[in-house]
Design an enzyme around this catalytic site. Sequence first.
Site, mmCIF file in Angstrom:
data_model
loop_
_atom_site.group_PDB
_atom_site.id
_atom_site.type_symbol
_atom_site.label_atom_id
_atom_site.label_comp_id
_atom_site.label_asym_id
_atom_site.label_seq_id
_atom_site.Cartn_x
_atom_site.Cartn_y
_atom_site.Cartn_z
ATOM 1 N N ASP A 121 0.509 -1.219 -0.001
ATOM 2 C CA ASP A 121 0.084 -0.197 0.207
ATOM 3 C C ASP A 121 0.980 1.159 -0.342
ATOM 4 O O ASP A 121 1.460 1.367 0.463
ATOM 5 C CB ASP A 121 -1.021 -0.355 0.842
ATOM 6 C CG ASP A 121 -1.781 0.577 1.037
ATOM 7 O OD1 ASP A 121 -2.499 1.478 -0.224
ATOM 8 O OD2 ASP A 121 -2.488 1.348 1.910
ATOM 9 N N TYR A 123 1.285 5.856 -0.511
ATOM 10 C CA TYR A 123 0.806 6.756 0.523
ATOM 11 C C TYR A 123 1.580 7.907 -0.946
ATOM 12 O O TYR A 123 1.603 8.794 -0.737
ATOM 13 C CB TYR A 123 1.790 7.301 1.597
ATOM 14 C CG TYR A 123 0.922 8.331 2.575
ATOM 15 C CD1 TYR A 123 -0.437 8.435 2.965
ATOM 16 C CD2 TYR A 123 2.446 8.628 2.861
ATOM 17 C CE1 TYR A 123 -0.243 9.461 4.372
ATOM 18 C CE2 TYR A 123 1.884 10.061 4.084
ATOM 19 C CZ TYR A 123 0.783 9.999 4.243
ATOM 20 O OH TYR A 123 0.514 11.068 5.203
ATOM 21 N N HIS A 128 -3.951 13.943 0.888
ATOM 22 C CA HIS A 128 -3.667 13.235 1.918
ATOM 23 C C HIS A 128 -2.981 13.773 2.908
ATOM 24 O O HIS A 128 -2.413 14.035 3.938
ATOM 25 C CB HIS A 128 -4.017 11.679 1.453
ATOM 26 C CG HIS A 128 -3.862 11.061 2.544
ATOM 27 N ND1 HIS A 128 -5.610 11.350 3.025
ATOM 28 C CD2 HIS A 128 -2.893 9.804 3.219
ATOM 29 C CE1 HIS A 128 -4.983 9.548 4.351
ATOM 30 N NE2 HIS A 128 -3.952 9.027 3.883
ATOM 31 N N ARG A 137 0.862 17.401 12.730
ATOM 32 C CA ARG A 137 2.102 18.083 13.254
ATOM 33 C C ARG A 137 1.947 19.477 12.707
ATOM 34 O O ARG A 137 2.628 20.531 12.013
ATOM 35 C CB ARG A 137 3.229 18.344 12.280
ATOM 36 C CG ARG A 137 4.210 16.463 12.720
ATOM 37 C CD ARG A 137 5.210 15.731 11.632
ATOM 38 N NE ARG A 137 4.870 15.949 9.913
ATOM 39 C CZ ARG A 137 4.328 14.821 9.730
ATOM 40 N NH1 ARG A 137 3.733 13.602 9.640
ATOM 41 N NH2 ARG A 137 4.117 15.482 8.644
ATOM 42 N N GLU A 194 -10.275 3.896 3.903
ATOM 43 C CA GLU A 194 -9.554 4.339 2.585
ATOM 44 C C GLU A 194 -9.792 4.029 1.166
ATOM 45 O O GLU A 194 -9.478 3.072 0.876
ATOM 46 C CB GLU A 194 -7.579 4.177 2.899
ATOM 47 C CG GLU A 194 -7.657 5.257 4.577
ATOM 48 C CD GLU A 194 -5.560 5.288 4.823
ATOM 49 O OE1 GLU A 194 -5.131 4.517 2.996
ATOM 50 O OE2 GLU A 194 -5.279 5.509 5.433
ATOM 51 N N GLU A 196 -9.402 3.882 -2.646
ATOM 52 C CA GLU A 196 -8.456 3.987 -3.074
ATOM 53 C C GLU A 196 -8.525 3.122 -3.983
ATOM 54 O O GLU A 196 -9.425 2.550 -4.482
ATOM 55 C CB GLU A 196 -6.853 3.450 -2.784
ATOM 56 C CG GLU A 196 -6.236 3.832 -0.268
ATOM 57 C CD GLU A 196 -5.776 3.008 -0.160
ATOM 58 O OE1 GLU A 196 -5.156 2.225 -0.680
ATOM 59 O OE2 GLU A 196 -5.834 2.966 0.920
ATOM 60 N N ASP A 228 -8.761 0.899 1.934
ATOM 61 C CA ASP A 228 -7.874 0.356 3.409
ATOM 62 C C ASP A 228 -8.547 0.362 4.196
ATOM 63 O O ASP A 228 -8.272 1.654 4.569
ATOM 64 C CB ASP A 228 -6.752 0.634 2.589
ATOM 65 C CG ASP A 228 -5.478 -0.649 3.698
ATOM 66 O OD1 ASP A 228 -5.080 -1.051 4.205
ATOM 67 O OD2 ASP A 228 -4.311 0.910 3.986
ATOM 68 N N ARG A 232 -7.424 3.597 13.817
ATOM 69 C CA ARG A 232 -6.465 5.055 14.269
ATOM 70 C C ARG A 232 -5.760 4.902 14.908
ATOM 71 O O ARG A 232 -4.920 5.633 15.160
ATOM 72 C CB ARG A 232 -7.112 6.073 13.404
ATOM 73 C CG ARG A 232 -7.379 6.317 11.619
ATOM 74 C CD ARG A 232 -7.207 6.709 10.654
ATOM 75 N NE ARG A 232 -7.155 7.041 9.474
ATOM 76 C CZ ARG A 232 -6.233 6.857 8.319
ATOM 77 N NH1 ARG A 232 -5.392 6.512 8.477
ATOM 78 N NH2 ARG A 232 -6.546 7.043 7.402
ATOM 79 N N GLN A 235 -2.985 2.276 15.256
ATOM 80 C CA GLN A 235 -2.238 2.819 14.348
ATOM 81 C C GLN A 235 -0.592 3.580 14.861
ATOM 82 O O GLN A 235 0.009 3.751 15.056
ATOM 83 C CB GLN A 235 -2.994 2.898 13.021
ATOM 84 C CG GLN A 235 -1.468 3.878 11.927
ATOM 85 C CD GLN A 235 -2.618 4.474 10.440
ATOM 86 O OE1 GLN A 235 -3.375 4.340 10.842
ATOM 87 N NE2 GLN A 235 -1.355 4.570 9.771
ATOM 88 N N LYS A 248 -3.604 -2.010 10.026
ATOM 89 C CA LYS A 248 -4.462 -1.989 9.070
ATOM 90 C C LYS A 248 -4.264 -3.381 8.578
ATOM 91 O O LYS A 248 -5.369 -3.719 7.742
ATOM 92 C CB LYS A 248 -3.250 -1.585 8.159
ATOM 93 C CG LYS A 248 -3.345 0.215 8.847
ATOM 94 C CD LYS A 248 -3.446 0.807 7.320
ATOM 95 C CE LYS A 248 -2.801 2.578 7.011
ATOM 96 N NZ LYS A 248 -4.105 2.898 5.653
ATOM 97 N N THR A 252 -8.682 -5.434 4.450
ATOM 98 C CA THR A 252 -8.393 -4.477 3.043
ATOM 99 C C THR A 252 -9.391 -5.402 1.895
ATOM 100 O O THR A 252 -9.612 -6.336 1.683
ATOM 101 C CB THR A 252 -7.626 -4.842 2.201
ATOM 102 O OG1 THR A 252 -6.335 -4.501 3.270
ATOM 103 C CG2 THR A 252 -6.725 -4.117 1.162
ATOM 104 N N THR A 342 -5.229 6.075 0.478
ATOM 105 C CA THR A 342 -5.847 7.251 -0.151
ATOM 106 C C THR A 342 -5.956 8.230 -0.725
ATOM 107 O O THR A 342 -5.115 8.314 -1.171
ATOM 108 C CB THR A 342 -6.271 8.053 1.205
ATOM 109 O OG1 THR A 342 -6.317 7.119 2.367
ATOM 110 C CG2 THR A 342 -7.084 8.584 1.298
ATOM 111 N N GLU A 356 -9.923 12.365 7.368
ATOM 112 C CA GLU A 356 -9.066 14.411 7.152
ATOM 113 C C GLU A 356 -11.030 14.771 6.936
ATOM 114 O O GLU A 356 -10.712 16.285 7.218
ATOM 115 C CB GLU A 356 -9.237 13.970 5.077
ATOM 116 C CG GLU A 356 -7.938 13.479 5.279
ATOM 117 C CD GLU A 356 -7.292 12.958 3.796
ATOM 118 O OE1 GLU A 356 -6.903 14.384 2.885
ATOM 119 O OE2 GLU A 356 -7.710 12.265 3.457
#
Length: 410
Positions: A121, A123, A128, A137, A194, A196, A228, A232, A235, A248, A252, A342, A356
């Site tokens: 998978d 990113y 995203h 952050r 997610e 995808e 997916d 959270r 994770q 995860k 899936t 995603t 999101e």
Amino acid sequence: MSAVNPFDVPQDSPFGPDNLPYGVFSTGGGARRLGVAYGDHVLDAGAAARATGAAGELAGLLEAPSLNALLAAGRPAWRQARAEVAGWLTEPGHRAAVGPCLVPRDEVALHLPFEVADYVDFYASEHHASNLGRIFRPGSEPLTPNWKHLPIGYHGRAGTVVVSGTPVVRPCGQRKAPDEAVPSYGPSRRLDIEAELGFVVGAPTPLGSRVALQDADRHVFGVCLVNDWSARDLQSWEYVPLGPFLGKSFATSLSPWVVPLDALTHARVEPPARDTELLPYLDDGGVRPPAGLDIALEVRLNGHVVARPPFSAMYWTYAQMLAHMTVNGAALRAGDLFASGTVSGPERDSRGALIELTWNGREPLALPDGTGRSFLEDGDEVTISATFPGPSGTRLSLGEVTAVVQPPAP
């Protein structure tokens, strides 16, 4: 309602003659067979090959109980099979032989279309990755320093890839909220989706070799939809320092139809402009056709549309993902699956994950029944669908991937 004449499928049908996606089906609990979606029907590909007297090698590939044999046969066989199937369905001279091989789609059970060899998978969406960077952050650069230099990914668990319609059981594991001193064990409180795209690998490669950008289409058979699922809270506690694991690997979900790459000719677009110089093995400036794809996804929660993510906004292409995945000499196997990560766009309603859409739960979604969602609740149903441009302005379909969340196992 199935058409009276299964051959009368208009050119602009989502599953018309320009699409012809492959899947695996059964009827009445019987043996699994390779099928092709056509209008409101499924063509029994093996039975049609026998009925039309197809060549022995091609018939053998289409009579298999999954796509894997055809995947391994390589692009010349893929193109031959697609041309033969199109002829059987559109040329009047085949109707008498092929008619009995068409089964109404509402009478079949659909299964995982291929045996998944490995699962990776990625990113690949800048929108995203930037949104998650801003969430986790704040005040720092949204993207990590490596993000625009290479397609970031992780190896997932092939054994928990399941077909659309398979219930998803809420996972349990360790979780630790920021205000908790120590971790606890229990069901995930922050179950997410997610939206995808998945890319199905056919032709294998030997260990120690690499796939160049311009050779990607020799190895990628087709495209499917992926959800997916992500816990959270599990994770966020476990991912340092090695990345996703139990948050995860519990499930899936995969759509039952794999659309051949050759059906996506009219969906090819240039990827977004990049502001970072890429290393030569990832520099796709002169590669033709371009590997960007104009595919429009739609995410529905309990029947309500919550997002419309555009795949055309993805920063990294499938060719770059494959090139990076093999640059260290990792071998490809028929049935390998790699997903995009995603799919998200620049607008709020184009974000492909709840983390999101709700800004990590701080801005819950309002649903038409008066309820709200930060993350998924037991009983929620999530459906992801997608369309892409065909010839003469038509819109073709990737189908959908759907599942209902069930309570955790006792």
